[in-house]
Design a protein around this motif. Structure first.
Motif, PDB file in Angstrom:
ATOM      1  N   PHE A   1       0.865  -1.168   0.059  1.00  0.00           N
ATOM      2  CA  PHE A   1       0.132   0.089   0.087  1.00  0.00           C
ATOM      3  C   PHE A   1       0.750   1.270   0.065  1.00  0.00           C
ATOM      4  CE2 PHE A   1      -2.673   3.157   2.377  1.00  0.00           C
ATOM      5  CZ  PHE A   1      -3.533   3.642   1.561  1.00  0.00           C
ATOM      6  N   HIS A   2       1.855   1.323   0.700  1.00  0.00           N
ATOM      7  CA  HIS A   2       2.655   2.520   0.955  1.00  0.00           C
ATOM      8  C   HIS A   2       3.393   3.120  -0.349  1.00  0.00           C
ATOM      9  CE1 HIS A   2       5.884  -0.586   1.814  1.00  0.00           C
ATOM     10  NE2 HIS A   2       6.484   0.481   1.369  1.00  0.00           N
ATOM     11  N   ARG A   3       3.502   1.818  -1.197  1.00  0.00           N
ATOM     12  CA  ARG A   3       4.079   2.344  -2.742  1.00  0.00           C
ATOM     13  C   ARG A   3       2.974   2.648  -3.629  1.00  0.00           C
ATOM     14  NH1 ARG A   3       7.104  -2.433  -0.817  1.00  0.00           N
ATOM     15  NH2 ARG A   3       5.774  -3.750  -2.410  1.00  0.00           N
ATOM     16  N   CYS A   4       1.681   2.619  -3.523  1.00  0.00           N
ATOM     17  CA  CYS A   4       0.837   2.671  -4.470  1.00  0.00           C
ATOM     18  C   CYS A   4       0.880   4.217  -5.115  1.00  0.00           C
ATOM     19  CB  CYS A   4      -0.638   2.329  -4.021  1.00  0.00           C
ATOM     20  SG  CYS A   4      -0.897   0.552  -3.804  1.00  0.00           S
ATOM     21  N   LYS A   5       0.703   4.505  -5.987  1.00  0.00           N
ATOM     22  CA  LYS A   5       0.965   5.964  -6.508  1.00  0.00           C
ATOM     23  C   LYS A   5      -0.491   6.625  -6.212  1.00  0.00           C
ATOM     24  CE  LYS A   5      -1.253   4.643 -11.090  1.00  0.00           C
ATOM     25  NZ  LYS A   5      -0.998   4.796 -12.747  1.00  0.00           N
ATOM     26  N   TRP A   6      -1.746   6.103  -5.732  1.00  0.00           N
ATOM     27  CA  TRP A   6      -2.764   6.506  -5.285  1.00  0.00           C
ATOM     28  C   TRP A   6      -2.291   7.438  -3.975  1.00  0.00           C
ATOM     29  CZ3 TRP A   6      -5.799   6.523  -0.581  1.00  0.00           C
ATOM     30  CH2 TRP A   6      -7.300   6.956  -0.661  1.00  0.00           C
ATOM     31  N   LEU A   7      -1.393   7.090  -3.160  1.00  0.00           N
ATOM     32  CA  LEU A   7      -0.888   7.865  -2.132  1.00  0.00           C
ATOM     33  C   LEU A   7      -0.030   9.208  -2.496  1.00  0.00           C
ATOM     34  CD1 LEU A   7      -0.060   5.251   0.600  1.00  0.00           C
ATOM     35  CD2 LEU A   7      -1.740   6.824   0.741  1.00  0.00           C
ATOM     36  N   THR A   8       0.212   9.191  -3.864  1.00  0.00           N
ATOM     37  CA  THR A   8       1.202  10.321  -4.093  1.00  0.00           C
ATOM     38  C   THR A   8       0.236  11.570  -4.778  1.00  0.00           C
ATOM     39  OG1 THR A   8       1.487   9.653  -6.790  1.00  0.00           O
ATOM     40  CG2 THR A   8       3.005   8.786  -4.633  1.00  0.00           C
ATOM     41  N   ARG A   9      -1.115  11.277  -5.190  1.00  0.00           N
ATOM     42  CA  ARG A   9      -1.762  12.117  -5.798  1.00  0.00           C
ATOM     43  C   ARG A   9      -2.604  13.017  -4.994  1.00  0.00           C
ATOM     44  NH1 ARG A   9       0.379  12.810 -10.195  1.00  0.00           N
ATOM     45  NH2 ARG A   9      -1.455  13.694 -11.216  1.00  0.00           N
ATOM     46  N   GLY A  10      -2.485  14.465  -5.429  1.00  0.00           N
ATOM     47  CA  GLY A  10      -3.395  15.619  -4.518  1.00  0.00           C
ATOM     48  C   GLY A  10      -4.622  15.301  -4.428  1.00  0.00           C
ATOM     49  N   TRP A  11      -5.597  14.825  -5.222  1.00  0.00           N
ATOM     50  CA  TRP A  11      -6.788  14.801  -5.130  1.00  0.00           C
ATOM     51  C   TRP A  11      -7.278  13.756  -4.155  1.00  0.00           C
ATOM     52  CZ3 TRP A  11      -9.827  18.699  -6.103  1.00  0.00           C
ATOM     53  CH2 TRP A  11      -9.690  19.603  -7.182  1.00  0.00           C
ATOM     54  N   THR A  12      -6.576  12.567  -3.994  1.00  0.00           N
ATOM     55  CA  THR A  12      -6.754  11.424  -3.439  1.00  0.00           C
ATOM     56  C   THR A  12      -6.838  11.761  -1.882  1.00  0.00           C
ATOM     57  OG1 THR A  12      -4.654  10.555  -3.450  1.00  0.00           O
ATOM     58  CG2 THR A  12      -6.140   9.700  -5.186  1.00  0.00           C
ATOM     59  N   LEU A  13      -6.054  12.681  -1.429  1.00  0.00           N
ATOM     60  CA  LEU A  13      -6.001  13.223  -0.001  1.00  0.00           C
ATOM     61  C   LEU A  13      -7.371  13.495   0.568  1.00  0.00           C
ATOM     62  CD1 LEU A  13      -4.365  13.728   2.433  1.00  0.00           C
ATOM     63  CD2 LEU A  13      -4.093  15.906   1.619  1.00  0.00           C
ATOM     64  N   GLN A  14      -8.114  14.263  -0.119  1.00  0.00           N
ATOM     65  CA  GLN A  14      -9.556  14.558   0.480  1.00  0.00           C
ATOM     66  C   GLN A  14     -10.485  13.296   0.245  1.00  0.00           C
ATOM     67  OE1 GLN A  14     -11.428  17.917  -1.198  1.00  0.00           O
ATOM     68  NE2 GLN A  14     -11.293  17.049  -3.498  1.00  0.00           N
ATOM     69  N   GLU A  15     -10.126  12.293  -0.892  1.00  0.00           N
ATOM     70  CA  GLU A  15     -11.111  11.314  -1.119  1.00  0.00           C
ATOM     71  C   GLU A  15     -10.779  10.323   0.246  1.00  0.00           C
ATOM     72  OE1 GLU A  15      -9.853  10.117  -4.996  1.00  0.00           O
ATOM     73  OE2 GLU A  15     -10.787  11.912  -5.779  1.00  0.00           O
ATOM     74  N   LEU A  16      -9.630  10.277   0.756  1.00  0.00           N
ATOM     75  CA  LEU A  16      -9.264   9.431   1.977  1.00  0.00           C
ATOM     76  C   LEU A  16      -9.883   9.933   3.153  1.00  0.00           C
ATOM     77  CD1 LEU A  16      -7.698   7.132   3.432  1.00  0.00           C
ATOM     78  CD2 LEU A  16      -5.970   8.740   3.424  1.00  0.00           C
ATOM     79  N   ILE A  17      -9.967  11.258   3.225  1.00  0.00           N
ATOM     80  CA  ILE A  17     -10.252  11.916   4.587  1.00  0.00           C
ATOM     81  C   ILE A  17     -11.901  12.042   4.632  1.00  0.00           C
ATOM     82  CG2 ILE A  17     -10.153  13.929   5.777  1.00  0.00           C
ATOM     83  CD1 ILE A  17      -7.272  14.195   5.143  1.00  0.00           C
ATOM     84  N   ALA A  18     -12.325  12.453   3.674  1.00  0.00           N
ATOM     85  CA  ALA A  18     -13.849  12.854   3.870  1.00  0.00           C
ATOM     86  C   ALA A  18     -14.874  11.782   3.889  1.00  0.00           C
ATOM     87  CB  ALA A  18     -14.331  13.744   2.391  1.00  0.00           C
ATOM     88  N   PRO A  19     -14.750  10.631   3.393  1.00  0.00           N
ATOM     89  CA  PRO A  19     -15.821   9.600   3.365  1.00  0.00           C
ATOM     90  C   PRO A  19     -15.665   8.879   4.850  1.00  0.00           C
ATOM     91  CG  PRO A  19     -14.644   9.133   1.536  1.00  0.00           C
ATOM     92  CD  PRO A  19     -13.848  10.033   2.358  1.00  0.00           C
TER      93      PRO A  19
ATOM     94  N   ARG B   1      -1.891  19.998   8.517  1.00  0.00           N
ATOM     95  CA  ARG B   1      -2.903  19.679   7.277  1.00  0.00           C
ATOM     96  C   ARG B   1      -2.011  19.786   6.053  1.00  0.00           C
ATOM     97  NH1 ARG B   1      -8.335  22.823   8.414  1.00  0.00           N
ATOM     98  NH2 ARG B   1      -7.157  23.725  10.138  1.00  0.00           N
ATOM     99  N   MET B   2      -1.452  21.070   5.839  1.00  0.00           N
ATOM    100  CA  MET B   2      -0.561  21.180   4.650  1.00  0.00           C
ATOM    101  C   MET B   2       0.630  20.021   4.426  1.00  0.00           C
ATOM    102  SD  MET B   2      -1.678  24.004   3.153  1.00  0.00           S
ATOM    103  CE  MET B   2      -0.162  24.621   2.281  1.00  0.00           C
ATOM    104  N   SER B   3       1.145  19.559   5.581  1.00  0.00           N
ATOM    105  CA  SER B   3       2.128  18.778   5.419  1.00  0.00           C
ATOM    106  C   SER B   3       1.679  17.432   4.987  1.00  0.00           C
ATOM    107  CB  SER B   3       2.601  18.353   6.841  1.00  0.00           C
ATOM    108  OG  SER B   3       1.704  17.644   7.598  1.00  0.00           O
ATOM    109  N   TRP B   4       0.499  17.003   5.078  1.00  0.00           N
ATOM    110  CA  TRP B   4      -0.024  15.980   4.529  1.00  0.00           C
ATOM    111  C   TRP B   4      -0.107  15.523   2.830  1.00  0.00           C
ATOM    112  CZ3 TRP B   4      -5.250  16.367   7.795  1.00  0.00           C
ATOM    113  CH2 TRP B   4      -5.084  16.048   9.177  1.00  0.00           C
ATOM    114  N   ALA B   5      -0.092  17.024   2.383  1.00  0.00           N
ATOM    115  CA  ALA B   5      -0.279  17.261   0.988  1.00  0.00           C
ATOM    116  C   ALA B   5       1.457  17.533   0.292  1.00  0.00           C
ATOM    117  CB  ALA B   5      -1.212  18.214   0.563  1.00  0.00           C
ATOM    118  N   SER B   6       2.141  17.743   1.162  1.00  0.00           N
ATOM    119  CA  SER B   6       3.445  18.366   0.782  1.00  0.00           C
ATOM    120  C   SER B   6       4.099  17.455  -0.263  1.00  0.00           C
ATOM    121  CB  SER B   6       4.403  18.657   1.984  1.00  0.00           C
ATOM    122  OG  SER B   6       4.613  17.303   2.514  1.00  0.00           O
ATOM    123  N   GLU B   7       3.943  16.287  -0.385  1.00  0.00           N
ATOM    124  CA  GLU B   7       4.727  15.407  -1.355  1.00  0.00           C
ATOM    125  C   GLU B   7       3.813  14.810  -2.490  1.00  0.00           C
ATOM    126  OE1 GLU B   7       7.978  14.785  -1.014  1.00  0.00           O
ATOM    127  OE2 GLU B   7       8.030  16.223   0.308  1.00  0.00           O
TER     128      GLU B   7
END
Length: 221
Positions: free
Chosen positions: A120-138, A186-192
Motif C-alpha cells: 500500500f505505501h508504494r501505491c501511486k494513489w498515495l502520491t496524488r493531490g486529489w486522493t487526499l481528501q478522498e481518503l479523509i472525507a468519506p 494539514r498542509m504537511s499531508w499534501a506536501s509530497e
C-alpha cells in the motif's frame, strides 16, 4: 450532480441527491479514461482495452451489490468543458464524498499476490493531490487491488493507513475533527503529493480547509 444509474448505466442529473444514496470511485487516472463528452449513451460491457469504462462498470456492479441505485466517477460525472460546472463540482466535492454511502478506492498498481501492508505505501494513489481528501472525507473507504479484490477498509486498517498517508488517526476516524488540526499539519499531508495542473495543488486542498472560491485555471502558482 451528475450520477451514473447503476442499472441502466446512463448518466442522470440528480438535484440534491439523498445522503447515502450513491457510491463513489477513487482512482488514479490512466490514458483511457471516459470523459463526460465521450461517455457512451448506451454503455456496454468494456472490452479489455477500455480500462476507463471497465472501472465505471465495476463501480456500478459494486454499488448495486450494496443496494445503491447510483454511482459517481470523477472522469465522466463532471462536464469539464463548462467552467461553471467544474467550479461548482470542485467546491462541492468534499461534501459529496462525505455524503456518499461508500467509497471504492481502486489501487491499479497493487497486485493481488502482494500483501496490502507491504504494497500500500508504494501505491501511486498515495502520491496524488486529489486522493487526499478522498481518503479523509468519506466515513468508509474500501480498498481494492488491481483485480478488484477487496483488501481492507479505512476503518479496518486505520493505523497502517495513517502511517502510510501521514494523516492523523483521529481525522481518519472522523473528518469533522479536521478543524482541530493545525493548518501547518494539514498542509504537511499534501506536501509530497502531485497534481497534473499546477492550480490543482491549491484546489485539491479546499475541502481540508473548508474554503470555497472560483476556479481560475491558467493563473499558475
Amino acid at each position: 450532480m451528475w450520477l451514473i444509474n447503476a442499472i441502466t448505466r446512463d448518466l442522470e442529473f440528480v438535484q440534491n441527491p439523498r445522503e447515502r444514496s450513491y457510491a463513489i470511485l477513487s482512482h488514479t487516472w490512466g490514458s483511457a479514461e471516459v470523459s463526460f463528452q465521450h461517455y457512451p449513451r448506451r454503455p456496454t460491457p468494456a472490452a479489455p482495452d477500455q480500462h476507463g469504462l471497465a472501472k465505471i462498470n465495476k463501480t456500478c456492479e459494486l454499488a448495486l451489490a450494496r443496494g445503491l441505485a447510483y454511482a459517481w466517477v470523477d472522469t465522466c460525472c463532471i462536464d469539464k468543458s463548462s467552467s461553471a460546472e467544474l467550479s461548482e463540482a470542485i467546491n462541492s466535492m468534499f461534501q459529496w464524498y462525505r455524503d456518499a454511502d461508500v467509497y471504492f478506492a481502486y489501487l491499479s498498481d497493487l497486485e493481488p499476490e502482494v500483501d496490502f501492508d507491504d504494497g500500500f505505501h508504494r501505491c501511486k494513489w498515495l502520491t496524488r493531490g486529489w486522493t487526499l481528501q478522498e481518503l479523509i472525507a468519506p466515513d468508509e473507504v474500501e480498498f481494492y487491488d488491481r483485480e478488484w479484490n477487496l483488501r481492507t477498509t479505512k476503518n479496518g486498517s486505520r493505523q497502517k493507513i495513517s502511517a502510510a498517508s501521514g494523516v492523523d488517526l483521529k481525522v481518519l476516524v472522523n473528518s469533522r475533527r479536521l478543524k482541530q488540526v493545525a493548518v501547518a499539519r494539514r498542509m504537511s499531508w499534501a506536501s509530497e503529493r502531485k497534481t497534473t495542473r499546477v492550480e490543482d495543488q491549491a484546489y485539491c486542498l479546499m475541502g481540508l480547509f473548508d474554503i470555497h472560491m472560483p476556479m481560475i485555471y491558467g493563473e499558475g502558482e
